[in-house]
Enzyme design. Structure first.
Site, PDB file in Angstrom:
ATOM      1  CE  LYS A 289     134.943  82.257  64.380  1.00  0.00           C
ATOM      2  NZ  LYS A 289     136.100  82.752  63.620  1.00  0.00           N
TER       3      LYS A 289
ATOM      4  NE  ARG B 249     142.600  90.606  66.762  1.00  0.00           N
ATOM      5  CZ  ARG B 249     142.854  90.582  65.452  1.00  0.00           C
ATOM      6  NH1 ARG B 249     143.227  91.690  64.844  1.00  0.00           N
ATOM      7  NH2 ARG B 249     142.753  89.464  64.765  1.00  0.00           N
TER       8      ARG B 249
END
Length: 557
Positions: free
Chosen positions: A335, A409
């Site tokens: 990020k 996920r």
């Protein structure tokens, strides 16, 4: 029933960098900035108290009262508690309100002095027009119980006003809804400042409900439990990641459960089962492990079980699954550094789930519940999963890892597979999953993806009651087609770049669900509070803990 009254310090070994903070965290480590409890003080009032284990003197002193008033066509009307105060003071309260400008509008408050002999401070909070059952056209699209939200806000405004005035003991009008009143007051007093010097920490007053009605006291106690649960989730989310590794998360939850068990009629109704790395490996959770292996911190799959009923023929539990990435760098798909510190709260789903299960035990919910929390860090290293790698989930499906920053996920995929082993009546998962949902909904509501109309209606109703809204998002087959991969069965991202990112993430999770009653809540947009609500200050929000509790409670009736 008796609530949490004592907590134990974590006994597991800690890293050297964490030892320095043990002194600061103290015995209130498990509940937030101060140890919080609910207790009946006398036949005349009931208390929500916050106390610190610090040995320094509390700067607060004196006593105060918060009462409410409604707007009317001709002026204003006092609440029942306010009328009692006015009667006891021989009309001094009404006289003072009139002298100060008359009616107090909704959301406003005024602070008066020396109205009563025993309480030097008295705050009057505006509640707007009294709710007479007719819907308010101006708020009909707000999708919440506006009258309850007004009470929460008013209680928060009054409590914070007297806290700012350095009042140590506050008596609080029930404002016609003792539960919502307690929620507003408890939530408004949260402050994550225990890592600061003592002189910089906010002093927390004792807040008591002024009431002789046992129904009010029961509702007040319930509201305190709800507020405290959300505050616990907020505290976990705010804690810096070096002080809340997966192992420490397990310890803190275990400590808090230990305290709660002492107050339960059946202590064995609430249990914690920490599953270590060796167990995760034995379960063939390749998706979960692909993310966990990038960090030197050991992963855990934490189970929190609450057995609320044995009498019902249908003992199938509701299974709650919460994403528990205690820090998310994005992995190899790293990020941007700006704002990365907020990713200490990427375990917000896990925080809400564990807080919910413990609160349900405190409330004596007649429902069986299992909370499942996969815990790890997402770090870049020579061992970390790489873009383009293919991993295999517990159910045998192969997954192309297109983006290592779509890690949540992968944890949830294996945990959802495991959730089916409990023969659940419903599965609800929560995760700070996508930035896309923040763009779509902001902090207005948590997103719900589900193919079950019944489950959607139950969650929507719960959000209406708590004021912590949810909003249904589409889960079309189109999104399932967009996660197809030429390397594996599915990809962990959609093939349309950023388009419909929250929807393709939900479609990915759907590949690991076999029950009809399943819902995915993307809570990335509600992770933070920006101060829009008087009872929820800036910082990590702990949402939607109260809505999740309400949902489960509703299913138990």
């Amino acid at each position: 029933m008796p609530l949490l009254t004592s907590l134990r310090i974590c006994t597991r070994p800690v890293h050297p960098i964490q030892r320095h903070f043990r002194r600061l965290l103290g015995s209130h480590l498990s509940t937030g900035c101060r140890r919080i409890g609910v207790s009946v003080q006398s036949a005349f009032y009931h208390q929500y108290s916050s106390s610190s284990s610090s040995t320094t003197d509390n700067a607060l002193c004196g006593k105060g009262i918060v009462v409410g008033c409604y707007e009317t066509e001709g002026g204003y009307e006092l609440t029942e508690c306010a009328k009692d105060v006015d009667l006891q003071t021989k009309g001094k309260l009404i006289h003072t309100i009139n002298m100060s400008g008359g009616p107090i509008k909704k959301g406003e408050s005024r602070l008066f002095y020396d109205i009563t002999e025993d309480h030097a401070h008295l705050a009057v909070v505006g509640l707007g027009p009294r709710n007479k059952g007719a819907p308010d056209v101006s708020t009909i699209n707000e999708d919440i119980d506006v009258s309850r939200q007004t009470v929460r806000s008013a209680a928060a405004v009054g409590t914070k006003m007297l806290q700012s005035a350095k009042v140590a003991d506050i008596l609080l009008d029930d404002l016609s809804d003792a539960e919502a009143c307690a929620e507003g007051s408890v939530l408004s007093l949260f402050s994550f400042d225990r890592l600061k010097a003592e002189k910089k920490r906010k002093k927390i007053p004792n807040v008591n409900l002024l009431s002789t009605n046992p129904v009010h006291s029961d509702n007040w106690e319930r509201g305190c439990v709800l507020g405290e649960a959300q505050n616990f989730a907020r505290d976990l989310m705010e804690t810096p990641s070096n002080l809340l590794t997966p192992t420490i998360f397990v310890d803190r939850v275990s400590e808090r459960v230990g305290g709660i068990r002492q107050g339960l009629a059946d202590p064995n109704a609430l249990t914690v089962v920490p599953r270590p790395l060796s167990w995760i490996q034995s379960q063939d959770m390749g998706a979960f492990l692909s993310i966990a292996k990038g960090s030197s911190e050991s992963p855990w799959l934490l189970e929190v079980h609450y057995r609320g009923t044995e009498s019902r023929e249908d003992k199938q539990p509701i299974v709650l699954v919460g994403k528990g990435v205690t820090f998310d760098t994005g992995g190899i798909s790293i990020k941007p550094s700006s704002g990365m510190g907020l990713m200490r709260a990427d375990m917000g789903g896990a925080a809400c789930v564990v807080a919910t299960v413990m609160a349900l035990a405190q409330l004596g919910c007649q429902q069986n519940v299992v909370g499942l929390v996969p815990l790890c860090e997402n770090m870049p290293s020579s061992r970390a999963v790489k873009p383009g790698d293919v991993v295999v989930a517990k159910n045998g499906k192969s997954i192309e890892v297109d983006n290592t920053d779509a890690e949540g996920r992968l944890l949830l995929a294996d945990t959802l597979c495991y959730a089916h082993t409990f023969n659940p009546q419903a599965i609800v998962d929560l995760a700070t999953l996508t930035g896309a949902i923040d763009v779509a909904l902001g902090s207005g509501a948590a997103a719900v993806f589900t193919t079950s109309n019944l489950l959607w209606q139950q969650l929507h109703k719960a959000g209406h009651v708590t004021g912590d809204r949810v909003w249904r998002m589409p889960l079309y087959n189109l999104y399932s087609k967009q996660i197809e991969s030429h390397l594996a069965d599915i990809s962990n991202t959609g093939n349309r770049s950023r388009s419909g990112g929250a929807c393709t993430a939900a479609a990915f999770l759907k590949e690991f669900v076999e029950v009809d009653e399943w819902a995915h809540l993307d809570i990335a947009g509600v992770m933070e509070s920006h101060g829009e609500l008087p009872f929820l200050g800036k910082g990590m929000s702990g949402r939607p803990t109260r809505t999740l509790i309400q949902y489960v409670m509703d299913t138990s009736t």
